[in-house]
Design a protein around this motif. Structure first.
Motif, PDB file in Angstrom:
ATOM      1  N   ASN A  36     -29.602  24.286  -6.984  1.00 35.91           N
ATOM      2  CA  ASN A  36     -28.864  24.534  -5.464  1.00 35.91           C
ATOM      3  C   ASN A  36     -27.532  23.977  -5.380  1.00 35.91           C
ATOM      4  O   ASN A  36     -26.737  24.232  -4.741  1.00 35.91           O
ATOM      5  CB  ASN A  36     -30.160  24.542  -4.425  1.00 35.91           C
ATOM      6  CG  ASN A  36     -29.594  24.727  -3.064  1.00 35.91           C
ATOM      7  OD1 ASN A  36     -28.869  23.647  -2.526  1.00 35.91           O
ATOM      8  ND2 ASN A  36     -29.401  25.772  -2.530  1.00 35.91           N
ATOM      9  N   ARG A  37     -27.870  22.550  -5.648  1.00 38.07           N
ATOM     10  CA  ARG A  37     -26.643  21.687  -5.407  1.00 38.07           C
ATOM     11  C   ARG A  37     -25.332  22.000  -6.304  1.00 38.07           C
ATOM     12  O   ARG A  37     -24.253  22.031  -5.791  1.00 38.07           O
ATOM     13  CB  ARG A  37     -27.199  20.028  -5.686  1.00 38.07           C
ATOM     14  CG  ARG A  37     -28.090  19.759  -4.957  1.00 38.07           C
ATOM     15  CD  ARG A  37     -27.820  19.438  -3.145  1.00 38.07           C
ATOM     16  NE  ARG A  37     -27.843  20.650  -2.629  1.00 38.07           N
ATOM     17  CZ  ARG A  37     -27.080  21.010  -1.406  1.00 38.07           C
ATOM     18  NH1 ARG A  37     -26.396  19.869  -0.990  1.00 38.07           N
ATOM     19  NH2 ARG A  37     -26.938  22.189  -0.983  1.00 38.07           N
ATOM     20  N   GLU A  38     -25.758  22.417  -7.527  1.00 38.64           N
ATOM     21  CA  GLU A  38     -24.711  22.765  -8.339  1.00 38.64           C
ATOM     22  C   GLU A  38     -24.010  24.128  -7.786  1.00 38.64           C
ATOM     23  O   GLU A  38     -22.934  24.343  -8.049  1.00 38.64           O
ATOM     24  CB  GLU A  38     -25.146  23.193  -9.921  1.00 38.64           C
ATOM     25  CG  GLU A  38     -25.696  21.814 -10.406  1.00 38.64           C
ATOM     26  CD  GLU A  38     -24.692  21.088 -11.508  1.00 38.64           C
ATOM     27  OE1 GLU A  38     -23.526  21.590 -11.727  1.00 38.64           O
ATOM     28  OE2 GLU A  38     -25.072  20.380 -11.921  1.00 38.64           O
ATOM     29  N   MET A  39     -24.651  25.132  -7.252  1.00 37.63           N
ATOM     30  CA  MET A  39     -24.347  26.433  -6.773  1.00 37.63           C
ATOM     31  C   MET A  39     -23.335  26.103  -5.745  1.00 37.63           C
ATOM     32  O   MET A  39     -22.566  26.883  -5.395  1.00 37.63           O
ATOM     33  CB  MET A  39     -25.128  27.173  -6.365  1.00 37.63           C
ATOM     34  CG  MET A  39     -26.205  27.953  -7.655  1.00 37.63           C
ATOM     35  SD  MET A  39     -27.696  28.905  -6.883  1.00 37.63           S
ATOM     36  CE  MET A  39     -27.071  29.872  -5.948  1.00 37.63           C
ATOM     37  N   HIS A  40     -23.497  24.791  -4.891  1.00 36.83           N
ATOM     38  CA  HIS A  40     -22.680  24.784  -3.712  1.00 36.83           C
ATOM     39  C   HIS A  40     -21.629  23.823  -4.290  1.00 36.83           C
ATOM     40  O   HIS A  40     -20.991  23.195  -3.228  1.00 36.83           O
ATOM     41  CB  HIS A  40     -23.474  24.283  -2.750  1.00 36.83           C
ATOM     42  CG  HIS A  40     -24.570  25.291  -2.118  1.00 36.83           C
ATOM     43  ND1 HIS A  40     -24.057  26.578  -1.497  1.00 36.83           N
ATOM     44  CD2 HIS A  40     -25.677  25.603  -2.317  1.00 36.83           C
ATOM     45  CE1 HIS A  40     -24.908  27.301  -1.110  1.00 36.83           C
ATOM     46  NE2 HIS A  40     -26.019  26.750  -1.515  1.00 36.83           N
ATOM     47  N   GLY A  41     -21.194  23.209  -5.426  1.00 39.18           N
ATOM     48  CA  GLY A  41     -20.472  22.507  -5.884  1.00 39.18           C
ATOM     49  C   GLY A  41     -20.594  21.089  -5.223  1.00 39.18           C
ATOM     50  O   GLY A  41     -19.506  20.267  -5.304  1.00 39.18           O
TER      51      GLY A  41
END
Length: 149
Positions: free
Chosen positions: A25-30
């Motif tokens: 999730n954190r990666e998906m939101h940069g």
């Protein structure tokens, strides 16, 4: 390898998996913390907790074990706050703060790692499911309710 060692390895693997899932999730939101960092936070927390609860002879002394577990919980969760603080950014010009959700994700991931170490599987499952609902579901809802933020 005995069954106790396999159980401990399973606990570490589940902790790593929880960190990876939250990190997606954190990666998906940069965001600055992603899968690898959160997997390491969860594994590190689990290792610290398992080391404390498995220390030689503590099982025979419940009061001492209780104090050690309390100390580990307090130390790990307080220490993790420093990692979380590293991702919080304040912009005084616009009076905004960014990174609080990512910082909270680090803290929750550490708590999940500890729950894995203690084999509190119902808490791991419920905590991970709730965390994902909060990150994915409430993020979507928030964007619909507050589209300009």
């Amino acid at each position: 390898m005995d069954s106790n060692a396999l159980d401990e390895i399973l606990r570490l693997m589940v902790a790593a998996g929880a960190g990876v899932v939250i990190g997606i999730n954190r990666e998906m939101h940069g965001k600055p913390l992603g899968m690898r960092t959160l997997a390491l936070v969860a594994v590190g927390s689990a290792i610290a907790a398992m080391t404390a609860i498995d220390f030689r002879g503590l099982g025979d002394h419940p009061d001492a074990l209780s104090r050690v577990v309390q100390g580990v919980l307090q130390g790990v969760l307080t220490g993790i706050g420093f990692i979380g603080a590293g991702v919080v950014l304040r912009d005084p010009k616009s009076s905004t703060i960014q990174g609080l959700t990512t910082a909270a994700s680090v803290w929750v991931t550490a708590a999940l790692g500890i729950a894995c170490a203690l084999a509190a599987w119902h808490l791991v499952i419920a905590g991970l499911v709730l965390t994902l609902i909060i990150l994915f579901g409430l993020g979507w809802l928030e964007s619909k309710i507050f589209p300009d933020t």
